[in-house]
Write a protein that holds these residues in place. Structure first.
Motif, PDB file in Angstrom:
ATOM      1  N   MET A 313       0.825  -1.214   0.000  1.00 18.18           N
ATOM      2  CA  MET A 313       0.000   0.000   0.000  1.00 18.18           C
ATOM      3  C   MET A 313       0.857   1.262   0.000  1.00 18.18           C
ATOM      4  SD  MET A 313      -1.549  -0.003   3.883  1.00 18.18           S
ATOM      5  CE  MET A 313      -0.658   0.786   5.257  1.00 18.18           C
ATOM      6  N   ILE A 314       1.997   1.188   0.660  1.00 24.00           N
ATOM      7  CA  ILE A 314       2.907   2.338   0.672  1.00 24.00           C
ATOM      8  C   ILE A 314       3.578   2.492  -0.691  1.00 24.00           C
ATOM      9  CG2 ILE A 314       4.896   3.380   1.810  1.00 24.00           C
ATOM     10  CD1 ILE A 314       2.314   3.082   3.532  1.00 24.00           C
ATOM     11  N   ALA A 315       3.917   1.368  -1.305  1.00 30.45           N
ATOM     12  CA  ALA A 315       4.461   1.417  -2.664  1.00 30.45           C
ATOM     13  C   ALA A 315       3.433   1.976  -3.638  1.00 30.45           C
ATOM     14  CB  ALA A 315       4.898   0.023  -3.100  1.00 30.45           C
ATOM     15  N   ALA A 316       2.153   1.672  -3.398  1.00 32.93           N
ATOM     16  CA  ALA A 316       1.092   2.179  -4.270  1.00 32.93           C
ATOM     17  C   ALA A 316       1.028   3.698  -4.223  1.00 32.93           C
ATOM     18  CB  ALA A 316      -0.253   1.579  -3.873  1.00 32.93           C
ATOM     19  N   VAL A 317       1.167   4.282  -3.017  1.00 35.06           N
ATOM     20  CA  VAL A 317       1.202   5.748  -2.911  1.00 35.06           C
ATOM     21  C   VAL A 317       2.433   6.291  -3.613  1.00 35.06           C
ATOM     22  CG1 VAL A 317       1.259   7.726  -1.369  1.00 35.06           C
ATOM     23  CG2 VAL A 317      -0.052   5.721  -0.727  1.00 35.06           C
ATOM     24  N   GLY A 318       3.577   5.670  -3.367  1.00 33.13           N
ATOM     25  CA  GLY A 318       4.802   6.113  -4.024  1.00 33.13           C
ATOM     26  C   GLY A 318       4.685   6.066  -5.534  1.00 33.13           C
ATOM     27  N   ASP A 319       4.075   5.016  -6.045  1.00 36.13           N
ATOM     28  CA  ASP A 319       3.879   4.876  -7.488  1.00 36.13           C
ATOM     29  C   ASP A 319       3.001   6.008  -8.024  1.00 36.13           C
ATOM     30  OD1 ASP A 319       3.896   3.226 -10.024  1.00 36.13           O
ATOM     31  OD2 ASP A 319       1.748   3.166  -9.584  1.00 36.13           O
ATOM     32  N   LEU A 320       1.942   6.357  -7.291  1.00 42.94           N
ATOM     33  CA  LEU A 320       1.079   7.465  -7.710  1.00 42.94           C
ATOM     34  C   LEU A 320       1.838   8.791  -7.687  1.00 42.94           C
ATOM     35  CD1 LEU A 320      -2.211   6.519  -5.816  1.00 42.94           C
ATOM     36  CD2 LEU A 320      -1.848   6.453  -8.283  1.00 42.94           C
TER      37      LEU A 320
END
Length: 350
Positions: A313-320
């Motif tokens: 989920m943290i990687a998902a924010v970083g990706d965004l």
């Protein structure tokens, strides 16, 4: 040649050590370790134990995530890490690990708000969030209703929060009252399967017409359960654990669903997103699905593996953040254990 972004996410805000890898909205792989069993005898998370567990688990869990994703350490182009909120000692360990990887690879580092991570987790299962939506974040430490637009560009609007216990915290305390163990969410849910949710008329707090529309309170419910157990025990009768668990669970779910649906309708929206550890609760998922179908609301809940704290989920924010061209936080980002959610990225201290 431009490399396809591969974002490493690091999560360590409580008792889960999580590493995840996301590329252009797709979850490549993740690794997750939990120290919950080490906290069970204390009935809750002990910060020092959690921090030591994060330290021990960091490298092995990162290796698991890399293997699961089928990538090498050198393939990582960006790193994102929870920099708050959370247990101070725990957050520091994960953030230090993220800084080490970012420094060693000479790649940008983003500080991420933990709760924004929960919201972003749903994008890994159902794709981009709609232009506007209502998000219910319900976990061990947080119960909030948010109005969200573009998760990484628009300000996040708090419609309401809990005045006292978070829903997950109430589950933990009631589980302890019933002698069911820790963590409370799963054990209450299992006990409730054989119980009658109408056996006890536990209170639904903050639901009267004059109460704040989107504010929660669960401490009174916990107290009502405690008094019920005490009364039954004083009478010398066996405590009907299953019925109490089911009635308590239903009381929590009724309030969560009613207030969330009310927010969607009041804002003229058509999407409700439910995230956080308690979103894994089967009763909550079933009641929310039934109510949303009746009201013509699209319900989005990530699978249970993405509900609890995790690095994906943290990687998902970083990706965004990367895909939106947002400037990185840099290695100077500090942990902020009490960070308030105003946006997905936490700024550098002034």
């Amino acid at each position: 040649m431009t490399r396809t972004p591969v974002v490493l996410g690091v999560e360590s805000s409580c008792d889960e050590t999580g590493f995840g890898l996301v590329s252009e909205g797709t979850l490549l792989g993740q690794g997750l370790a939990s120290s919950a069993s080490q906290h069970a005898e204390f009935g809750g998370v002990v910060p020092e134990i959690a921090a030591r567990a994060h330290l021990d688990a960091a490298v092995p869990t990162l290796q698991i995530a890399l293997k699961d994703a089928g990538v090498e350490l050198g393939d990582i182009t960006h790193v994102a890490a929870t920099s708050g909120p959370g247990l101070a000692t725990a957050v520091h360990v994960g953030l230090a690990a993220a800084k080490s990887v970012a420094w060693a690879l000479d790649v940008p580092l983003y500080g991420v708000h933990h709760l924004a991570g929960h919201a972003a987790a749903d994008t890994l299962e159902h794709g981009p969030l709609p232009e506007r939506s209502i998000v219910l974040i319900v976990s061990g430490g947080h119960t909030s209703i948010l109005a969200i637009g573009d998760l990484v560009r628009d300000p996040i609007e708090h419609l309401g929060d809990t005045l006292d216990d978070a829903a997950g915290e109430a589950f933990d305390k009631v589980a302890r009252l019933l002698g069911l163990g820790y963590p409370g969410g799963p054990v209450i849910s299992r006990a409730a399967v054989d119980g009658d949710p109408k056996a006890f008329a536990f209170p639904r707090a903050m639901m009267r017409s004059g109460d704040p529309a989107y504010t929660f309170s669960f401490s009174g419910l916990k107290t009502a359960v405690a008094r019920t157990v005490e009364t039954i025990e004083r009478a010398g009768d066996p405590v009907p654990v299953a019925d109490i668990a089911a009635s308590f669970e239903q009381a929590v779910v009724d309030v969560l669903v009613a207030k969330s649906v009310k927010a969607v309708k009041a804002r003229g929206l058509d999407t409700l997103v439910i995230v956080g550890g308690v979103a894994a609760n089967a009763r909550l998922r079933a009641v929310a699905a039934e109510r949303c179908e009746r009201e013509g609301i699209e319900l989005r809940i990530p699978p249970p593996r993405l509900c609890t704290d995790n690095g994906a989920m943290i990687a998902a924010v970083g990706d965004l953040l990367v895909r939106s061209g947002v400037e990185a936080s840099g290695l100077g980002i500090a942990a902020d254990p009490s960070a308030v959610l105003h946006g997905a990225q936490l700024p550098l201290p002034r």
